[in-house]
Design an enzyme around this catalytic site. Sequence first.
Site, PDB file in Angstrom:
ATOM      1  N   GLU A 199       0.839  -1.194   0.000  1.00 34.84           N
ATOM      2  CA  GLU A 199       0.000   0.000   0.000  1.00 34.84           C
ATOM      3  C   GLU A 199       0.873   1.243   0.000  1.00 34.84           C
ATOM      4  O   GLU A 199       2.094   1.160   0.095  1.00 34.84           O
ATOM      5  CB  GLU A 199      -0.936  -0.002   1.224  1.00 34.84           C
ATOM      6  CG  GLU A 199      -0.315   0.428   2.541  1.00 34.84           C
ATOM      7  CD  GLU A 199       0.165  -0.734   3.401  1.00 34.84           C
ATOM      8  OE1 GLU A 199      -0.064  -1.893   3.013  1.00 34.84           O
ATOM      9  OE2 GLU A 199       0.802  -0.476   4.444  1.00 34.84           O
ATOM     10  N   ASP A 200       0.230   2.394  -0.074  1.00 39.39           N
ATOM     11  CA  ASP A 200       0.927   3.675  -0.047  1.00 39.39           C
ATOM     12  C   ASP A 200       1.176   4.115   1.391  1.00 39.39           C
ATOM     13  O   ASP A 200       0.529   3.630   2.319  1.00 39.39           O
ATOM     14  CB  ASP A 200       0.057   4.735  -0.730  1.00 39.39           C
ATOM     15  CG  ASP A 200       0.470   4.933  -2.172  1.00 39.39           C
ATOM     16  OD1 ASP A 200       1.120   4.020  -2.730  1.00 39.39           O
ATOM     17  OD2 ASP A 200       0.131   5.989  -2.734  1.00 39.39           O
ATOM     18  N   LYS A 201       2.064   5.085   1.501  1.00 41.52           N
ATOM     19  CA  LYS A 201       2.317   5.692   2.815  1.00 41.52           C
ATOM     20  C   LYS A 201       1.012   6.258   3.391  1.00 41.52           C
ATOM     21  O   LYS A 201       0.752   6.177   4.593  1.00 41.52           O
ATOM     22  CB  LYS A 201       3.348   6.811   2.634  1.00 41.52           C
ATOM     23  CG  LYS A 201       3.851   7.406   3.914  1.00 41.52           C
ATOM     24  CD  LYS A 201       4.927   8.449   3.612  1.00 41.52           C
ATOM     25  CE  LYS A 201       5.414   9.072   4.921  1.00 41.52           C
ATOM     26  NZ  LYS A 201       6.453  10.087   4.700  1.00 41.52           N
ATOM     27  N   LYS A 221      -3.917   3.224  -8.385  1.00 46.39           N
ATOM     28  CA  LYS A 221      -3.760   4.561  -8.994  1.00 46.39           C
ATOM     29  C   LYS A 221      -3.789   4.477 -10.516  1.00 46.39           C
ATOM     30  O   LYS A 221      -4.424   5.280 -11.178  1.00 46.39           O
ATOM     31  CB  LYS A 221      -2.451   5.183  -8.536  1.00 46.39           C
ATOM     32  CG  LYS A 221      -2.488   5.666  -7.097  1.00 46.39           C
ATOM     33  CD  LYS A 221      -1.132   6.196  -6.770  1.00 46.39           C
ATOM     34  CE  LYS A 221      -1.092   6.851  -5.422  1.00 46.39           C
ATOM     35  NZ  LYS A 221       0.302   7.110  -5.034  1.00 46.39           N
TER      36      LYS A 221
END
Length: 381
Positions: free
Chosen positions: A225-227, A348
């Site tokens: 996942e992203d930050k 994204k």
Amino acid sequence: MSNYQQITIIANKIIKKYDLCDNCLGRLFSKQLHLTSNKLLGKKLKNNLNSTEKCYICKNLFDNLGHFLKLMLDTSSDYTFTTFCVGAMIKPSIVDRDDFIRSQYKLKGIDSVKADITKELGRLYSRKTKKRIDCLDPEITFTLNLKDELCQLRSKSITISGRYVKSQRGYQQKQKPCDNCSGKGCRICNFHGIAEFDSVEGVISKLIFNKFGGTTAKFTWIGGEDKSSLVLGSGRPFFVKIQNPFKRKARLADTTIDSITLRNLKLVHESPKKSLKFNSTISTTISTESNIDSKSLRKLKDLIINPVVVYEKSGKRSEKKIFEVKYKKNSQNLFTLVILAEGGLPIKRFVIGDDVKPNISQILETPCVCKEFDFLDIEVQ
Ligand SMILES: [Zn+2]
Ligand SMILES: [Zn+2]
């Protein structure tokens, strides 16, 4: 003539010419006589004749085993384990003289001097510590350098599986490797390969190093996942392999450190060899360039009909199925999309339309951007 009498004749021939210690002499014949103690046999064959000369083969190495035993005990004092194996490096000249005697007297099928030394050290260490010798799958492997009087210890890795929940934004999943060694492990990072602990990986590593010791921790993540992403529900599964642990068992309770909660921690046999199949429930906030209406949003429901195709720069093509689609319009240019999809769908790119087909921008016929995406749950199949 009995077997023993024949052996006595050869043994006498040998000791007339070469001084051998009890261990080395006994070793040359013990297998043939099905005896376990080389030393006792050697003594008997020599008729308790004591020589003042050093052993031609080993230069009385067997008299010094107590010293090496102490070296092993010191080296292993910080480790908790049940099984071990001993290996050794000895002077080539000892091996050469051992080979020479064996070939000169045509002695076959006997232990080498090295095998006898490691066997003897294993026996001494086991007697002293009550640990078990297991050379097929030892938890601890000693390598003794008898020439330089050094003892090296290698502890077999352990693997832990678990899940993490990330309840606040701002934690990277992975930790940047140590600048000095690029993750291999060096003095600066205490051989951990990472020098900071401000990510999910860092938080888990720190906990594990505290509990088990060890050098590097190698992670296998079930997805990423992203930050700025949250990981909710039962959390994201992971596996971590710890090299050179001091301890092999510890109580592993659920625990929360900052906003990272670790659950279901348990020792497992090994990390999965193949990547595991999993599905994720993902909530994503999407902004659109043109205003959106309910009619176009309804088209998103069709995403469950055919798999989404993802093209990589490398030319690799993969398909990801979407099983469920829900959406909620927040304003003219903002909506929330919740999907249940096969793991590994690049969110994204799926929203913008970067080499992913079909994609959200294409379906809504307006450029869309993913503002945020969170994992509501991850299930391993
Ligand atoms: Zn000897
Ligand atoms: Zn380093």
